[in-house]
Write an enzyme that holds these catalytic residues in place. Structure first.
Site, PDB file in Angstrom:
ATOM      1  N   ASN A 217       1.142  -0.985   0.004  1.00 16.44           N
ATOM      2  CA  ASN A 217      -0.005  -0.031  -0.092  1.00 16.44           C
ATOM      3  C   ASN A 217       0.907   1.300  -0.172  1.00 16.44           C
ATOM      4  O   ASN A 217       2.121   1.044  -0.080  1.00 16.44           O
ATOM      5  CB  ASN A 217      -0.901  -0.017   1.118  1.00 16.44           C
ATOM      6  CG  ASN A 217      -0.164  -0.110   2.731  1.00 16.44           C
ATOM      7  OD1 ASN A 217       0.394   1.040   2.943  1.00 16.44           O
ATOM      8  ND2 ASN A 217      -0.144  -1.125   3.090  1.00 16.44           N
ATOM      9  N   ILE A 315      -1.963  -7.741  14.418  1.00 18.28           N
ATOM     10  CA  ILE A 315      -1.027  -7.622  15.424  1.00 18.28           C
ATOM     11  C   ILE A 315      -1.437  -6.873  16.704  1.00 18.28           C
ATOM     12  O   ILE A 315      -1.301  -7.498  17.801  1.00 18.28           O
ATOM     13  CB  ILE A 315       0.245  -6.838  14.591  1.00 18.28           C
ATOM     14  CG1 ILE A 315       0.886  -7.551  13.539  1.00 18.28           C
ATOM     15  CG2 ILE A 315       1.491  -6.596  16.007  1.00 18.28           C
ATOM     16  CD1 ILE A 315       1.908  -6.573  12.830  1.00 18.28           C
TER      17      ILE A 315
HETATM   18  N1  CTP Z   1      -3.032  -3.481  12.643  1.00 23.02           N
HETATM   19  C1  CTP Z   1      -2.295  -4.476  12.961  1.00 23.02           C
HETATM   20  N2  CTP Z   1      -2.095  -5.671  12.231  1.00 23.02           N
HETATM   21  C2  CTP Z   1      -2.978  -6.105  11.194  1.00 23.02           C
HETATM   22  C3  CTP Z   1      -3.827  -4.748  10.500  1.00 23.02           C
HETATM   23  C4  CTP Z   1      -3.985  -3.564  11.330  1.00 23.02           C
HETATM   24  O1  CTP Z   1      -1.729  -4.221  13.777  1.00 23.02           O
HETATM   25  N3  CTP Z   1      -2.889  -7.034  10.582  1.00 23.02           N
HETATM   26  C5  CTP Z   1      -2.979  -2.213  13.058  1.00 23.02           C
HETATM   27  C6  CTP Z   1      -2.584  -0.887  12.569  1.00 23.02           C
HETATM   28  O2  CTP Z   1      -1.361  -0.871  12.722  1.00 23.02           O
HETATM   29  C7  CTP Z   1      -3.358   0.265  13.220  1.00 23.02           C
HETATM   30  C8  CTP Z   1      -4.847  -0.433  13.623  1.00 23.02           C
HETATM   31  O3  CTP Z   1      -4.296  -1.813  13.430  1.00 23.02           O
HETATM   32  O4  CTP Z   1      -2.685   0.352  14.337  1.00 23.02           O
HETATM   33  C9  CTP Z   1      -5.757  -0.190  12.526  1.00 23.02           C
HETATM   34  O5  CTP Z   1      -5.394  -0.536  11.189  1.00 23.02           O
HETATM   35  P1  CTP Z   1      -6.450  -0.197   9.955  1.00 23.02           P
HETATM   36  O6  CTP Z   1      -6.074  -0.692   8.803  1.00 23.02           O
HETATM   37  O7  CTP Z   1      -7.141   1.104  10.034  1.00 23.02           O
HETATM   38  O8  CTP Z   1      -7.808  -1.240  10.568  1.00 23.02           O
HETATM   39  P2  CTP Z   1      -7.932  -2.887  10.183  1.00 23.02           P
HETATM   40  O9  CTP Z   1      -8.211  -3.426  11.449  1.00 23.02           O
HETATM   41  O10 CTP Z   1      -7.319  -3.130   9.173  1.00 23.02           O
HETATM   42  O11 CTP Z   1      -9.597  -2.672   9.480  1.00 23.02           O
HETATM   43  P3  CTP Z   1     -10.060  -2.149   8.198  1.00 23.02           P
HETATM   44  O12 CTP Z   1      -8.874  -2.287   7.399  1.00 23.02           O
HETATM   45  O13 CTP Z   1     -11.322  -2.899   8.024  1.00 23.02           O
HETATM   46  O14 CTP Z   1     -10.447  -0.668   8.482  1.00 23.02           O
END
Ligand code: CTP
Length: 409
Positions: A217, A315
Site C-alpha cells: 500500500n 498484530i
Molecule cells: N493493524 C495491525 N495488524 C493488522 C492490521 C492492522 O496491527 N494485520 C493495526 C494497524 O497498525 C493500526 C490498526 O491496527 O494501528 C488499525 O489498522 P486499520 O488498517 O485502520 O484497521 P483494520 O483492522 O485493518 O480494519 P479495516 O482495514 O477494515 O478498516
C-alpha cells in the site's frame, strides 16, 4: 533561564550578520552574560561594518570570530565552537544569510558553523519589508523551518530604511525569552518518557505474490518514523519495526526492518514483553496471497488470473490477549465516519487509545489531522506537520499512559 542553563553548562554561540540591527546584538550578548551564560560571538564581514567586534569582545569577555581560518591550531573552530553549545542564535539574520544557510553553504565562518552544528539553531531575521515578504526569502524561511531551524520574529514597525512593515528584529529581551522558553520546553519534553521502553510499527508491509511481485500500500512511514523520533526525544528507549520504506532511521532509535505482515508480527511478539508502550502505526496488509508462487508467474494472455488471499494476523488485536500489561495505541485510517468507525475499531481491538484519521489525507502526506479516541470520548486535534503532530501525540500518549498505569498496576 540562567538556572535552566547552568545545569547544562551554558554556552551560546551568537551569530551576527550584516544589518543595522546588529547593534542590538550587543544588548543580547550583555543579557546572556549577565545571567551567567557564556557567549561566543561569530560575525560575518558585513556585520563588522555595522558594529565593531571589539564591542562584542568587551561584552562577552571572549574572543570574537570573524574569519574562517583564524584562531584554532587545526583550523577546525567552525566545528569546535558549536560542540557543547546549547544553541546557535543568529541575531540579526539578514536575507542573504538566510538564503545561504537554506542552501547549506559553508563559505564563511558563521555559515560553516551552522552547517556543522549538532545543537538547536535560532534565527532572528532583520531586513527591509520587501526583502522579508519576497517569495525567495519566504521560500528560504520555509526551508529553514523544515530543516528544524527556529525562526523568531520578525516584528512589524518602523524600519531602518524609512519604510514601515514586517522586518524589524525582535527586541533582545524577546529573543532571550524565546530561547529560554524553548529550553524549558525541551527539558520538560525530554523527561516525559524517561526510562520507558516504546515499541512501534511503521510503514507498509509487502506480501509476496511470486519472487518479483507483491501486494502493498502507499503508506510512507513518515508518521511512524516521526513518532519514533519524538518518543526518543521524550527520553524513551525506542525500537521501530519498519516495513519497506527508505526513510532514514531517527537518531537514538533501534530499527528492525521487516517485509511481510507475518515478519512484523513475529518481530513485535518477540519484543512485546519488554516494553511499556506499543504504538501500531504500520499500515499492515489485511490479506496476503495464500500460496505465493516460488517461480515468477507467467502470463497466459487469454486467461484471467485469480489470486487466493488469506487474512494476515492482526498484530494490534492479538496484543490485547498477549500483552494486556502494555499500553497499546492504535491508528485507524478511515475513508468516512472517522470518529464512529474509529471508536468501533478501538473497542474491537481493546485499546485504551486510538488515533483516527482520514485515509485519503494521511497516506504519504507531510501533514495530518487526527482525532484521539479514548474512554472519555473523541478529542480532535488541528491539522499540523507530521513532526509537530508526533511531538503532540507523544505528549498525549505519555499523559494517558501515566493515568492508565495508575489504574492497571
Ligand atoms: N493493524 C495491525 N495488524 C493488522 C492490521 C492492522 O496491527 N494485520 C493495526 C494497524 O497498525 C493500526 C490498526 O491496527 O494501528 C488499525 O489498522 P486499520 O488498517 O485502520 O484497521 P483494520 O483492522 O485493518 O480494519 P479495516 O482495514 O477494515 O478498516
Amino acid at each position: 533561564m540562567a538556572e535552566q542553563m547552568k545545569t547544562l553548562q551554558p554556552r551560546i554561540v551568537l551569530g551576527i550578520t550584516g544589518s543595522v540591527a546588529a547593534y542590538k546584538a550587543a544588548e543580547l550578548a550583555r543579557l546572556w552574560v549577565k545571567s551567567g551564560i557564556a557567549v561566543d560571538v561569530v560575525m560575518t564581514g558585513a556585520a563588522c561594518r555595522f558594529i565593531a567586534p571589539l564591542t562584542l569582545q568587551a561584552l562577552s569577555g571572549r574572543p570574537v570570530w570573524t574569519q574562517m581560518w583564524e584562531g584554532a591550531q587545526d583550523g577546525m573552530q567552525h566545528i569546535a565552537l558549536s560542540r557543547g553549545a546549547q544553541a546557535i542564535v543568529v541575531a540579526p539574520a539578514s536575507a542573504d544569510f538566510l538564503a545561504r544557510v537554506a542552501q547549506g553553504r559553508a563559505d564563511d565562518v558563521l555559515s560553516a558553523l551552522c552547517l556543522a552544528r549538532e545543537c538547536p539553531m535560532f534565527v532572528a531575521p532583520a531586513m527591509n519589508v520587501q526583502m522579508w515578504t519576497h517569495p525567495a526569502t519566504q521560500r528560504n524561511v520555509a526551508r529553514l523551518r523544515a530543516d528544524g531551524v527556529n525562526v523568531l520574529g520578525p516584528d512589524s514597525g518602523d524600519l531602518a530604511c524609512g519604510e514601515t512593515g514586517e522586518g524589524r528584529m525582535l527586541p533582545p529581551e524577546a529573543i532571550a525569552a524565546a530561547v529560554a522558553t524553548h529550553f524549558a520546553e525541551e527539558t520538560a519534553f525530554g523527561a516525559l518518557l524517561a526510562g520507558r521502553r516504546v515499541l512501534l510499527t511503521a510503514g507498509p508491509t509487502f506480501e509476496a505474490i511470486d519472487p518479483v511481485r507483491g501486494l502493498t500500500n502507499r503508506s510512507s512511514g513518515k508518521m511512524g518514523f516521526a513518532l519514533a523520533q519524538a518518543a526518543a526525544q521524550a527520553g524513551a528507549e525506542v525500537t521501530l519495526i519498519a516495513g519497506p520504506v527508505t526513510l532514514p532511521t531517527p537518531p537514538g532509535v533501534a530499527r528492525i526492518d521487516v517485509t511481510s505482515a507475518q515478519e512484523m508480527a513475529d518481530a513485535t511478539f518477540a519484543r512485546i514483553d519488554r516494553v511499556d508502550i506499543f504504538i501500531g502505526v504500520a499500515a499492515v496488509a489485511d490479506y496476503a496471497p495464500a500460496a505465493p508462487a516460488e517461480q515468477k508467474i507467467k502470463k497466459e494472455a487469454s486467461e484471467s488470473l485469480t489470486l487466493m488471499l488469506r487474512p494476515t494476523v492482526d498484530i494490534l488485536a492479538e496484543l490485547a490477549q498477549r500483552a494486556p500489561h502494555v499500553f497499546r495505541v492504535g491508528f485507524a485510517a478511515e475513508s468516512q465516519n472517522i470518529a464512529v468507525l474509529g471508536e468501533a475499531k478501538r473497542r474491537r481491538k481493546h485499546l485504551p487509545l486510538l488515533i483516527a484519521n482520514r485515509a485519503q489525507d494521511a497516506i504519504n502526506a507531510d501533514d495530518n489531522e487526527v482525532i484521539l479516541l479514548d474512554d472519555s470520548g473523541a478529542h480532535p486535534l488541528p491539522r499540523m506537520d507530521k513532526s509537530l503532530l508526533a511531538r503532540r501525540l507523544i505528549r498525549e500518549i505519555a499523559s494517558r499512559w501515566h493515568q492508565w498505569k495508575k489504574t492497571n498496576s
